[in-house]
Design a protein around this motif. Sequence first.
Motif, PDB file in Angstrom:
ATOM      1  N   ILE A 153      48.762   0.386 -32.457  1.00  9.12           N
ATOM      2  CA  ILE A 153      48.201   0.793 -33.744  1.00  9.12           C
ATOM      3  C   ILE A 153      49.103   1.836 -34.391  1.00  9.12           C
ATOM      4  CG2 ILE A 153      46.268   1.938 -34.904  1.00  9.12           C
ATOM      5  CD1 ILE A 153      44.448   0.786 -32.703  1.00  9.12           C
ATOM      6  N   THR A 197      49.052   4.354 -37.434  1.00 10.32           N
ATOM      7  CA  THR A 197      48.029   4.928 -38.298  1.00 10.32           C
ATOM      8  C   THR A 197      48.508   4.975 -39.753  1.00 10.32           C
ATOM      9  OG1 THR A 197      48.792   7.218 -38.075  1.00 10.32           O
ATOM     10  CG2 THR A 197      47.262   6.391 -36.384  1.00 10.32           C
ATOM     11  N   LYS A 198      47.543   5.085 -40.652  1.00 12.98           N
ATOM     12  CA  LYS A 198      47.882   5.218 -42.071  1.00 12.98           C
ATOM     13  C   LYS A 198      48.663   6.503 -42.306  1.00 12.98           C
ATOM     14  CE  LYS A 198      43.789   2.601 -43.492  1.00 12.98           C
ATOM     15  NZ  LYS A 198      42.493   2.639 -44.194  1.00 12.98           N
ATOM     16  N   GLU A 199      48.295   7.556 -41.583  1.00 13.44           N
ATOM     17  CA  GLU A 199      49.022   8.818 -41.718  1.00 13.44           C
ATOM     18  C   GLU A 199      50.492   8.659 -41.337  1.00 13.44           C
ATOM     19  OE1 GLU A 199      46.164   8.469 -40.156  1.00 13.44           O
ATOM     20  OE2 GLU A 199      44.741  10.030 -40.773  1.00 13.44           O
ATOM     21  N   TYR A 209      45.317   6.690 -48.980  1.00 14.59           N
ATOM     22  CA  TYR A 209      45.184   5.576 -48.042  1.00 14.59           C
ATOM     23  C   TYR A 209      45.093   4.225 -48.756  1.00 14.59           C
ATOM     24  CZ  TYR A 209      44.265   8.843 -44.193  1.00 14.59           C
ATOM     25  OH  TYR A 209      44.366   9.828 -43.241  1.00 14.59           O
ATOM     26  N   ALA A 237      42.538  -1.651 -37.430  1.00 17.09           N
ATOM     27  CA  ALA A 237      41.701  -0.799 -36.586  1.00 17.09           C
ATOM     28  C   ALA A 237      40.932   0.087 -37.562  1.00 17.09           C
ATOM     29  CB  ALA A 237      42.553   0.031 -35.640  1.00 17.09           C
ATOM     30  N   ILE A 256      41.478   3.716 -38.814  1.00 22.58           N
ATOM     31  CA  ILE A 256      42.627   4.283 -38.103  1.00 22.58           C
ATOM     32  C   ILE A 256      43.947   3.772 -38.692  1.00 22.58           C
ATOM     33  CG2 ILE A 256      43.764   4.578 -35.875  1.00 22.58           C
ATOM     34  CD1 ILE A 256      41.049   4.070 -34.549  1.00 22.58           C
ATOM     35  N   GLY A 257      44.186   2.455 -38.554  1.00 20.45           N
ATOM     36  CA  GLY A 257      45.454   1.918 -39.023  1.00 20.45           C
ATOM     37  C   GLY A 257      45.578   0.439 -38.740  1.00 20.45           C
TER      38      GLY A 257
END
Length: 226
Positions: A169, A171-173, A188, A214, A217-218
């Motif tokens: 995964i 993440t978007k961050e 996001y 996910a 999360i991402g």
Amino acid sequence: MRILLVEDEERLSAALVEIFKKHQIGVDAVYNGNDGLDYALNGDYDALILDIMLPGMNGLDVLKNLRANKKNVPVMLLTAKDDISDKVQGLDLGADDYMTKPFSTEELLARVRALTRRKGELRDEDRTFGDLILNSKNCELQSTSGNAIKLSLKEYQILDRLFDNPHQIITKEQLIDKIWGGDSNIEYNNVEVYISFIRKKIENLGVGIRIRTARGIGYSLEDSTR
């Protein structure tokens, strides 16, 4: 940019962390080889600064395990030893650069910048996951059956991260930090829009690869045929 610092001298580590932060370089710091390997295998870093003499697992063994697990993150080795055999062994195991303590912070920063530039410049090979190919030279997605579709720069950069870490995964961050920059005002939903575009292109190629969400999360790249 985000790097992983694996250095057991905690005072030196703390000083380097402050220097990196002052220069807007994100950094995670750990103090032994076992944690270093765990972070490097499971994290998404632009470079790894790795001391050779570490408790638990030494830096050369960490590097050997990383390369055995197909982790191609650029690695700079640090050591207090000015020993040619350590240098040769480290480079043979896949290190990208080498510095002997003590060193100047200006040189360290310059070498870290060079490492991360080279990572981008050397990305000229096709990468395959299942029946999907990411072609960096033409900025295209291709199927193994020969179909192809053009990608925008941002679409390519997102896929570049996903192809680097299949089944993991992202993440978007992490995507925002690596692609737009940690200081950007991107939200996001911008990432979600690009993921939607990429999914449609993958579906149009008729391959078995999918981007799994996910929730909250991402995203991860998955082979739906397995």
